[in-house]
Motif scaffolding. Structure first.
Motif, PDB file in Angstrom:
ATOM      1  N   PHE A  82       0.830  -1.195   0.000  1.00  0.00           N
ATOM      2  CA  PHE A  82       0.000   0.000   0.000  1.00  0.00           C
ATOM      3  C   PHE A  82       0.872   1.255   0.000  1.00  0.00           C
ATOM      4  O   PHE A  82       1.970   1.266   0.584  1.00  0.00           O
ATOM      5  CB  PHE A  82      -0.916   0.008   1.223  1.00  0.00           C
ATOM      6  N   ASP A  83       0.356   2.327  -0.629  1.00  0.00           N
ATOM      7  CA  ASP A  83       1.098   3.586  -0.678  1.00  0.00           C
ATOM      8  C   ASP A  83       0.719   4.481   0.493  1.00  0.00           C
ATOM      9  O   ASP A  83      -0.073   4.099   1.368  1.00  0.00           O
ATOM     10  CB  ASP A  83       0.881   4.295  -2.019  1.00  0.00           C
ATOM     11  N   GLU A  84       1.260   5.697   0.484  1.00  0.00           N
ATOM     12  CA  GLU A  84       1.065   6.628   1.595  1.00  0.00           C
ATOM     13  C   GLU A  84      -0.406   6.961   1.805  1.00  0.00           C
ATOM     14  O   GLU A  84      -0.855   7.187   2.939  1.00  0.00           O
ATOM     15  CB  GLU A  84       1.857   7.909   1.326  1.00  0.00           C
ATOM     16  N   ALA A  85      -1.170   7.007   0.722  1.00  0.00           N
ATOM     17  CA  ALA A  85      -2.588   7.345   0.812  1.00  0.00           C
ATOM     18  C   ALA A  85      -3.463   6.144   1.155  1.00  0.00           C
ATOM     19  O   ALA A  85      -4.689   6.267   1.240  1.00  0.00           O
ATOM     20  CB  ALA A  85      -3.049   7.960  -0.508  1.00  0.00           C
ATOM     21  N   GLY A  86      -2.865   4.972   1.332  1.00  0.00           N
ATOM     22  CA  GLY A  86      -3.619   3.772   1.649  1.00  0.00           C
ATOM     23  C   GLY A  86      -4.098   3.008   0.442  1.00  0.00           C
ATOM     24  O   GLY A  86      -4.827   2.010   0.580  1.00  0.00           O
ATOM     25  N   GLY A  87      -3.702   3.443  -0.763  1.00  0.00           N
ATOM     26  CA  GLY A  87      -4.105   2.750  -1.970  1.00  0.00           C
ATOM     27  C   GLY A  87      -3.305   1.484  -2.205  1.00  0.00           C
ATOM     28  O   GLY A  87      -2.108   1.432  -1.891  1.00  0.00           O
ATOM     29  N   LEU A  88      -3.953   0.473  -2.759  1.00  0.00           N
ATOM     30  CA  LEU A  88      -3.270  -0.786  -3.064  1.00  0.00           C
ATOM     31  C   LEU A  88      -2.365  -0.592  -4.275  1.00  0.00           C
ATOM     32  O   LEU A  88      -2.818  -0.175  -5.341  1.00  0.00           O
ATOM     33  CB  LEU A  88      -4.303  -1.876  -3.342  1.00  0.00           C
ATOM     34  N   ILE A  89      -1.090  -0.887  -4.113  1.00  0.00           N
ATOM     35  CA  ILE A  89      -0.130  -0.802  -5.215  1.00  0.00           C
ATOM     36  C   ILE A  89      -0.115  -2.103  -5.999  1.00  0.00           C
ATOM     37  O   ILE A  89      -0.222  -2.123  -7.224  1.00  0.00           O
ATOM     38  CB  ILE A  89       1.286  -0.489  -4.685  1.00  0.00           C
ATOM     39  N   SER A  90       0.030  -3.213  -5.289  1.00  0.00           N
ATOM     40  CA  SER A  90       0.073  -4.525  -5.937  1.00  0.00           C
ATOM     41  C   SER A  90      -0.146  -5.595  -4.887  1.00  0.00           C
ATOM     42  O   SER A  90      -0.030  -5.341  -3.675  1.00  0.00           O
ATOM     43  CB  SER A  90       1.414  -4.756  -6.647  1.00  0.00           C
ATOM     44  N   ASN A  91      -0.474  -6.790  -5.346  1.00  0.00           N
ATOM     45  CA  ASN A  91      -0.592  -7.930  -4.443  1.00  0.00           C
ATOM     46  C   ASN A  91      -0.196  -9.191  -5.203  1.00  0.00           C
ATOM     47  O   ASN A  91      -0.218  -9.229  -6.434  1.00  0.00           O
ATOM     48  CB  ASN A  91      -2.008  -8.061  -3.891  1.00  0.00           C
ATOM     49  N   SER A  92       0.187 -10.197  -4.453  1.00  0.00           N
ATOM     50  CA  SER A  92       0.601 -11.464  -5.062  1.00  0.00           C
ATOM     51  C   SER A  92       0.178 -12.616  -4.172  1.00  0.00           C
ATOM     52  O   SER A  92       0.140 -12.490  -2.939  1.00  0.00           O
ATOM     53  CB  SER A  92       2.120 -11.496  -5.261  1.00  0.00           C
ATOM     54  N   PHE A  93      -0.168 -13.748  -4.803  1.00  0.00           N
ATOM     55  CA  PHE A  93      -0.433 -14.999  -4.112  1.00  0.00           C
ATOM     56  C   PHE A  93       0.554 -16.017  -4.676  1.00  0.00           C
ATOM     57  O   PHE A  93       0.520 -16.326  -5.862  1.00  0.00           O
ATOM     58  CB  PHE A  93      -1.875 -15.450  -4.329  1.00  0.00           C
ATOM     59  N   THR A  94       1.442 -16.519  -3.819  1.00  0.00           N
ATOM     60  CA  THR A  94       2.556 -17.343  -4.282  1.00  0.00           C
ATOM     61  C   THR A  94       2.446 -18.756  -3.730  1.00  0.00           C
ATOM     62  O   THR A  94       2.462 -18.944  -2.512  1.00  0.00           O
ATOM     63  CB  THR A  94       3.903 -16.735  -3.851  1.00  0.00           C
ATOM     64  N   PRO A  95       2.334 -19.768  -4.596  1.00  0.00           N
ATOM     65  CA  PRO A  95       2.333 -21.155  -4.119  1.00  0.00           C
ATOM     66  C   PRO A  95       3.752 -21.580  -3.738  1.00  0.00           C
ATOM     67  O   PRO A  95       4.701 -20.825  -3.885  1.00  0.00           O
ATOM     68  CB  PRO A  95       1.805 -21.932  -5.321  1.00  0.00           C
ATOM     69  N   GLY A  96       3.876 -22.804  -3.276  1.00  0.00           N
ATOM     70  CA  GLY A  96       5.198 -23.318  -2.951  1.00  0.00           C
ATOM     71  C   GLY A  96       5.299 -23.914  -1.569  1.00  0.00           C
ATOM     72  O   GLY A  96       6.342 -24.449  -1.193  1.00  0.00           O
ATOM     73  N   ILE A  97       4.215 -23.836  -0.788  1.00  0.00           N
ATOM     74  CA  ILE A  97       4.270 -24.424   0.549  1.00  0.00           C
ATOM     75  C   ILE A  97       3.420 -25.687   0.652  1.00  0.00           C
ATOM     76  O   ILE A  97       3.423 -26.355   1.687  1.00  0.00           O
ATOM     77  CB  ILE A  97       3.839 -23.420   1.637  1.00  0.00           C
ATOM     78  N   GLY A  98       2.709 -26.040  -0.407  1.00  0.00           N
ATOM     79  CA  GLY A  98       1.826 -27.196  -0.357  1.00  0.00           C
ATOM     80  C   GLY A  98       2.548 -28.520  -0.257  1.00  0.00           C
ATOM     81  O   GLY A  98       1.977 -29.504   0.218  1.00  0.00           O
ATOM     82  N   SER A  99       3.804 -28.571  -0.693  1.00  0.00           N
ATOM     83  CA  SER A  99       4.553 -29.833  -0.636  1.00  0.00           C
ATOM     84  C   SER A  99       5.129 -30.108   0.745  1.00  0.00           C
ATOM     85  O   SER A  99       5.627 -31.209   1.004  1.00  0.00           O
ATOM     86  CB  SER A  99       5.688 -29.800  -1.660  1.00  0.00           C
ATOM     87  N   ILE A 100       5.077 -29.117   1.626  1.00  0.00           N
ATOM     88  CA  ILE A 100       5.603 -29.304   2.989  1.00  0.00           C
ATOM     89  C   ILE A 100       4.737 -30.304   3.729  1.00  0.00           C
ATOM     90  O   ILE A 100       3.505 -30.282   3.627  1.00  0.00           O
ATOM     91  CB  ILE A 100       5.672 -27.953   3.716  1.00  0.00           C
ATOM     92  N   GLY A 101       5.369 -31.180   4.488  1.00  0.00           N
ATOM     93  CA  GLY A 101       4.674 -32.272   5.142  1.00  0.00           C
ATOM     94  C   GLY A 101       4.172 -31.965   6.526  1.00  0.00           C
ATOM     95  O   GLY A 101       3.893 -30.813   6.874  1.00  0.00           O
ATOM     96  N   ALA A 102       4.072 -33.008   7.358  1.00  0.00           N
ATOM     97  CA  ALA A 102       3.418 -32.907   8.655  1.00  0.00           C
ATOM     98  C   ALA A 102       4.300 -32.317   9.747  1.00  0.00           C
ATOM     99  O   ALA A 102       3.798 -31.968  10.822  1.00  0.00           O
ATOM    100  CB  ALA A 102       2.930 -34.285   9.093  1.00  0.00           C
ATOM    101  N   ASP A 103       5.604 -32.210   9.525  1.00  0.00           N
ATOM    102  CA  ASP A 103       6.505 -31.667  10.540  1.00  0.00           C
ATOM    103  C   ASP A 103       6.727 -30.177  10.320  1.00  0.00           C
ATOM    104  O   ASP A 103       6.693 -29.680   9.182  1.00  0.00           O
ATOM    105  CB  ASP A 103       7.864 -32.380  10.489  1.00  0.00           C
ATOM    106  N   TRP A 104       6.976 -29.460  11.404  1.00  0.00           N
ATOM    107  CA  TRP A 104       7.271 -28.032  11.292  1.00  0.00           C
ATOM    108  C   TRP A 104       8.476 -27.820  10.375  1.00  0.00           C
ATOM    109  O   TRP A 104       9.515 -28.459  10.532  1.00  0.00           O
ATOM    110  CB  TRP A 104       7.571 -27.435  12.661  1.00  0.00           C
ATOM    111  N   THR A 105       8.303 -26.924   9.419  1.00  0.00           N
ATOM    112  CA  THR A 105       9.337 -26.625   8.430  1.00  0.00           C
ATOM    113  C   THR A 105       9.443 -25.123   8.277  1.00  0.00           C
ATOM    114  O   THR A 105       8.433 -24.418   8.205  1.00  0.00           O
ATOM    115  CB  THR A 105       8.991 -27.265   7.073  1.00  0.00           C
TER     116      THR A 105
END
Length: 252
Positions: free
Chosen positions: A110-133
């Motif tokens: 967000f910028d100084e005026a509170g406007g949304l500049i950009s956003n992203s949704f990034t995969p890559g954590i779905g392959s992590i298993g049952a243990d804390w990683t």
């Protein structure tokens, strides 16, 4: 210049939970979940316990769903310096993975005026298993960004038997990076550098290890253990930020 490890994220371990519909202080649910999806903060999921402290974020989707069950949670906005490299990290585990889902982390700027500049949704954590990683990624906000949010979306499928559980704990956004821009890494608990805490265990005495980032606000680390006349110990994975430990005799 060495990195500066000051965490910008508020309530990064979900330790402070409010009584409203939000999962924890300084965390929000931007879109209400579909039927079969939930976002909660708890001290356990089955045999899983928080990575550190007494709370963790629990994202859960179960089917059937029409539309597909889904969950999304984000931090409140917090201040950052645009154009500055940061290291994003959090601990994640998937104790339940039945049928399909595509969990992702999100970054909103967000910028100084509170406007949304950009956003992203990034995969890559779905392959992590049952243990804390430990998951880490290098991020650089846009130069005109002054605030941002961090979040996750589970993106479960509409399959009849879908059941996914994503656990999140100890979120960090620290100025400086040890990674090249745009890269990410995951470190399994068994492979990460660790610190061992040891103490003499008197027979029948009960002990509780506690941790703190600044010698105050101590939180329980692990459960209560009972001495058997031998040296007792526990381990914790090392993080860039300072961490202190103490062992309390809590025998009634």
């Amino acid at each position: 210049t060495p990195p500066v490890f000051d965490n910008a994220v508020l309530n990064p371990g979900f330790e402070t939970s409010d009584v409203s519909s939000n999962p924890a202080d300084d965390w929000t649910i931007p879109i209400r979940p579909n039927q079969g999806a939930s976002m909660t903060v708890g001290d356990a999921y089955g045999a899983m316990r928080p990575h550190r402290g007494s709370k963790m974020l629990i994202l859960e989707s179960t089917g059937p769903g029409a539309p597909a069950p889904n969950v999304e949670v984000r931090s409140v906005e917090f201040g950052i310096t645009g154009g500055t490299p940061y290291t994003l990290s959090f601990w994640v585990a998937h104790p339940v993975k039945v049928a399909g889902a595509n969990p992702q982390y999100s970054l909103f700027y967000f910028d100084e005026a509170g406007g949304l500049i950009s956003n992203s949704f990034t995969p890559g954590i779905g392959s992590i298993g049952a243990d804390w990683t430990l998951f880490s990624a290098a991020v650089t906000p846009p130069v005109n960004a002054v605030r941002m949010t961090i979040g996750w979306i589970q993106a479960a499928s509409a399959e009849p038997n879908v059941h996914w559980v994503t656990l999140i704990d100890d979120v960090s956004l620290s100025e400086g990076t040890l990674l090249e821009a745009g890269t990410s890494v995951t470190v399994a608990a068994s492979a990460a550098p660790a610190v061992r805490i040891s103490w003499p265990g008197v027979v029948g005495r009960q002990y509780q290890v506690r941790a703190s980032a600044g010698l105050r606000g101590w939180v329980d680390f692990g459960g209560v253990t009972t001495g058997a006349g031998e040296v007792m110990s526990t381990t914790d994975l090392m993080t860039p930020a300072a961490q202190f430990y103490r062992v309390d005799d809590i025998t009634p």
